[in-house]
Design a protein around this motif. Structure first.
Motif, PDB file in Angstrom:
ATOM      1  N   PRO A   1     -11.612   1.351  -2.978  1.00 47.00           N
ATOM      2  CA  PRO A   1     -10.899   0.120  -3.355  1.00 47.00           C
ATOM      3  C   PRO A   1     -11.371  -1.062  -2.499  1.00 47.00           C
ATOM      4  O   PRO A   1     -11.597  -0.908  -1.301  1.00 47.00           O
ATOM      5  CB  PRO A   1      -9.430   0.446  -3.088  1.00 47.00           C
TER       6      PRO A   1
ATOM      7  N   CYS B   1     -11.119   6.207  -2.636  1.00 46.13           N
ATOM      8  CA  CYS B   1     -10.089   5.780  -1.684  1.00 46.13           C
ATOM      9  C   CYS B   1      -9.827   6.929  -0.717  1.00 46.13           C
ATOM     10  O   CYS B   1      -9.621   8.062  -1.122  1.00 46.13           O
ATOM     11  CB  CYS B   1      -8.819   5.425  -2.451  1.00 46.13           C
TER      12      CYS B   1
ATOM     13  N   PHE C   1      -7.245   7.552   0.903  1.00 48.39           N
ATOM     14  CA  PHE C   1      -5.873   8.055   0.820  1.00 48.39           C
ATOM     15  C   PHE C   1      -5.663   8.861  -0.469  1.00 48.39           C
ATOM     16  O   PHE C   1      -4.612   9.468  -0.670  1.00 48.39           O
ATOM     17  CB  PHE C   1      -4.896   6.871   0.894  1.00 48.39           C
ATOM     18  N   TYR C   2      -6.669   8.880  -1.302  1.00 39.80           N
ATOM     19  CA  TYR C   2      -6.553   9.490  -2.631  1.00 39.80           C
ATOM     20  C   TYR C   2      -5.897  10.886  -2.628  1.00 39.80           C
ATOM     21  O   TYR C   2      -4.947  11.127  -3.378  1.00 39.80           O
ATOM     22  CB  TYR C   2      -7.947   9.521  -3.286  1.00 39.80           C
TER      23      TYR C   2
ATOM     24  N   HIS D   1       0.826  -1.216   0.000  1.00 43.44           N
ATOM     25  CA  HIS D   1       0.000   0.000   0.000  1.00 43.44           C
ATOM     26  C   HIS D   1       0.862   1.269   0.000  1.00 43.44           C
ATOM     27  O   HIS D   1       1.853   1.346   0.732  1.00 43.44           O
ATOM     28  CB  HIS D   1      -0.923   0.002   1.227  1.00 43.44           C
ATOM     29  N   PRO D   2       0.484   2.269  -0.796  1.00 39.59           N
ATOM     30  CA  PRO D   2       1.243   3.524  -0.813  1.00 39.59           C
ATOM     31  C   PRO D   2       1.353   4.177   0.574  1.00 39.59           C
ATOM     32  O   PRO D   2       2.367   4.830   0.858  1.00 39.59           O
ATOM     33  CB  PRO D   2       0.420   4.417  -1.762  1.00 39.59           C
TER      34      PRO D   2
ATOM     35  N   CYS E   1      -6.271  -1.381  -2.301  1.00 39.81           N
ATOM     36  CA  CYS E   1      -5.708  -0.410  -3.239  1.00 39.81           C
ATOM     37  C   CYS E   1      -5.927  -0.913  -4.660  1.00 39.81           C
ATOM     38  O   CYS E   1      -5.703  -2.089  -4.953  1.00 39.81           O
ATOM     39  CB  CYS E   1      -4.209  -0.254  -2.969  1.00 39.81           C
ATOM     40  N   PHE E   2      -6.332   0.001  -5.559  1.00 40.60           N
ATOM     41  CA  PHE E   2      -6.613  -0.379  -6.945  1.00 40.60           C
ATOM     42  C   PHE E   2      -5.372  -0.805  -7.724  1.00 40.60           C
ATOM     43  O   PHE E   2      -5.477  -1.458  -8.752  1.00 40.60           O
ATOM     44  CB  PHE E   2      -7.305   0.785  -7.680  1.00 40.60           C
ATOM     45  N   LYS E   3      -4.204  -0.432  -7.226  1.00 39.84           N
ATOM     46  CA  LYS E   3      -2.976  -0.834  -7.923  1.00 39.84           C
ATOM     47  C   LYS E   3      -2.859  -2.352  -8.046  1.00 39.84           C
ATOM     48  O   LYS E   3      -2.160  -2.856  -8.904  1.00 39.84           O
ATOM     49  CB  LYS E   3      -1.750  -0.339  -7.136  1.00 39.84           C
TER      50      LYS E   3
ATOM     51  N   TYR F   1       0.304   7.759  -6.318  1.00 41.61           N
ATOM     52  CA  TYR F   1      -0.044   6.845  -7.412  1.00 41.61           C
ATOM     53  C   TYR F   1      -1.512   6.943  -7.815  1.00 41.61           C
ATOM     54  O   TYR F   1      -1.999   6.122  -8.575  1.00 41.61           O
ATOM     55  CB  TYR F   1       0.227   5.391  -7.000  1.00 41.61           C
ATOM     56  N   ALA F   2      -2.228   7.924  -7.280  1.00 44.56           N
ATOM     57  CA  ALA F   2      -3.677   7.975  -7.482  1.00 44.56           C
ATOM     58  C   ALA F   2      -4.054   7.940  -8.965  1.00 44.56           C
ATOM     59  O   ALA F   2      -3.417   8.580  -9.799  1.00 44.56           O
ATOM     60  CB  ALA F   2      -4.227   9.233  -6.827  1.00 44.56           C
ATOM     61  N   MET F   3      -5.081   7.140  -9.234  1.00 45.75           N
ATOM     62  CA  MET F   3      -5.602   7.051 -10.599  1.00 45.75           C
ATOM     63  C   MET F   3      -7.019   7.596 -10.594  1.00 45.75           C
ATOM     64  O   MET F   3      -7.575   7.885  -9.535  1.00 45.75           O
ATOM     65  CB  MET F   3      -5.625   5.579 -11.047  1.00 45.75           C
TER      66      MET F   3
ATOM     67  N   CYS G   1      -2.130  10.462  -2.201  1.00 45.37           N
ATOM     68  CA  CYS G   1      -1.428   9.320  -2.810  1.00 45.37           C
ATOM     69  C   CYS G   1      -0.699   9.711  -4.092  1.00 45.37           C
ATOM     70  O   CYS G   1      -1.302  10.232  -5.028  1.00 45.37           O
ATOM     71  CB  CYS G   1      -2.436   8.205  -3.107  1.00 45.37           C
TER      72      CYS G   1
ATOM     73  N   CYS H   1      -9.612   5.818  -8.409  1.00 41.70           N
ATOM     74  CA  CYS H   1      -9.424   5.963  -6.956  1.00 41.70           C
ATOM     75  C   CYS H   1     -10.317   7.065  -6.386  1.00 41.70           C
ATOM     76  O   CYS H   1     -10.720   7.021  -5.224  1.00 41.70           O
ATOM     77  CB  CYS H   1      -7.982   6.285  -6.625  1.00 41.70           C
TER      78      CYS H   1
HETATM   79 FE1  SF4 Z   1      -3.489   5.383  -4.046  1.00 44.11          FE
HETATM   80 FE2  SF4 Z   1      -5.516   4.627  -5.580  1.00 44.11          FE
HETATM   81 FE3  SF4 Z   1      -4.270   2.843  -4.071  1.00 44.11          FE
HETATM   82 FE4  SF4 Z   1      -5.820   4.679  -2.951  1.00 44.11          FE
HETATM   83  S1  SF4 Z   1      -6.474   3.045  -4.322  1.00 44.11           S
HETATM   84  S2  SF4 Z   1      -3.841   4.065  -2.268  1.00 44.11           S
HETATM   85  S3  SF4 Z   1      -5.412   6.454  -4.267  1.00 44.11           S
HETATM   86  S4  SF4 Z   1      -3.403   3.997  -5.799  1.00 44.11           S
END
Ligand code: SF4
Ligand code: ATP
Ligand code: MG
Length: 319
Positions: free
Chosen positions: A302, A284, A286-287, A247-248, A315-317, A292-294, A290, A297
């Protein structure tokens, strides 16, 4: 076969404050086996203490367990009456808090604290209880001649040892330690953690160690749950958390640990601040912080993804 000591399923604990509903614990799933140490880590306000209090059924009003199960040794604690909980608290699940002064009666000698605790719960004579009190003091490294001293006669670290002796007095299956070393300086902190590690082996109890500091739990945890904004965002055995974290937020927390071997390194902080739990971000949580946010998110929460049978990440990653 390892035996489950605690299993939390879909737990929701909210505070119904005037300003709104604070979703302090929101959909938490966790477990630990007998004799294990579970570290619960997260920034201030992430819901760690609320989670700990839920297991004791001591969430103060306006808070309440809204949904979910807390299976302790197979019994769902959320269903127990206050009368039934009184038999569990102290005896089967005990606690160590950050500030022992608030839990110790300043007018009572520490020996009497221990003796009374034992005598209230067990059918023993005062002599037998005193015998046990002395052996508990010995176990936490306090000399027998201090049995007649009052709490204020002890230093912070020694008082925390007294609290640990009290927590162990009735041979519990689970000790919940909420920031037990936060008020202490680093050397004393290390001694207390070392002591907990030793006692865990000797008494074979489970420990939930709550801390905002991941380096503290790294010392003794078998499993680690990372909490962010009321949710567990990653949960795995300690080795996976340190070596294969996903997780980020876990990554950011681990990067923020100062490394004493690197003299002029820059301390990394996680930019931004945790969300308001009365109105958390829709997708999310944490968006907003984050790297890495997409796009997804922001829109969707997630799901909990099991990358291994005992490694969960939200996490969607990893979908
Ligand atoms: Fe980051 Fe998206 Fe994972 Fe949340 S779901 S931690 S925003 S990459
Ligand atoms: P800390 O590291 O500061 O101890 P924590 O992770 O233990 O934080 P909690 O104390 O469980 O976090 O708080 C979780 C959320 O619930 C926070 O947003 C907090 O403001 C809120 N909260 C806690 N107690 C109450 C209360 N009695 N009434 C309303 N909201 C509360
Ligand atoms: Mg707390």
């Amino acid at each position: 076969m390892e035996e489950r000591l605690l299993e939390i399923r879909n737990l929701k604990v909210y505070y119904f404050a005037r300003s709104g509903v604070v979703r302090a614990v929101d959909n938490v799933d966790l477990f630990m086996n007998k004799g294990e140490t579970l570290g619960v880590v997260g920034e201030s306000g992430s819901g760690k203490s609320t989670l700990g209090l839920s297991i004791l059924k001591l969430v103060p009003p306006p808070g309440r367990i809204v949904d979910g199960k807390i299976l302790f040794d197979g019994i769902d604690i959320t269903k127990l009456s206050e009368e039934e909980m009184v038999k569990i608290r102290g005896k089967r699940i005990s606690t160590v808090f950050q500030d022992p002064m608030t839990s110790l009666n300043p007018l009572m000698k520490i020996g009497d604290h221990l003796i009374e605790t034992i005598m209230v719960h067990e059918d023993v004579t005062r002599e037998e209880a005193k015998e046990r009190a002395l052996s508990l003091l010995d176990a936490v490294g306090i000399l027998p001649d201090r049995i007649n001293d009052y709490p204020h006669q002890f230093s912070g670290g020694m008082r925390q040892r007294v609290m640990i002796a009290l927590a162990l007095a009735l041979n519990p299956d689970l000790v919940i330690a909420d920031e037990p070393t936060t008020a202490l300086d680093v050397i004393i902190q290390a001694q207390i953690l070392e002591l907990m590690k030793r006692l865990k082996k000797r008494y074979n109890m489970g420990i939930i160690l709550i801390s905002h500091d991941i380096s503290v739990v790294s010392e003794i945890a078998d499993r680690i749950a990372l909490m962010y904004a009321g949710q567990v965002v990653e949960f795995a055995d300690a080795i996976s958390i340190f070596e294969k974290h996903l997780h980020p937020y876990t990554e950011a927390l681990l990067r923020a640990i100062p490394n004493i071997e690197l003299a002029d390194q820059e301390l990394v902080y996680i930019p931004g601040s945790p969300p308001d739990l009365t109105n958390p971000p829709k997708g999310c949580r944490f968006y907003p912080r984050c790297p890495y946010a997409m796009d997804i998110c922001k829109r969707k929460e997630p799901p909990a993804i099991k990358v291994k049978p005992e490694h969960m990440v939200k996490c969607f990653k990893y979908q």
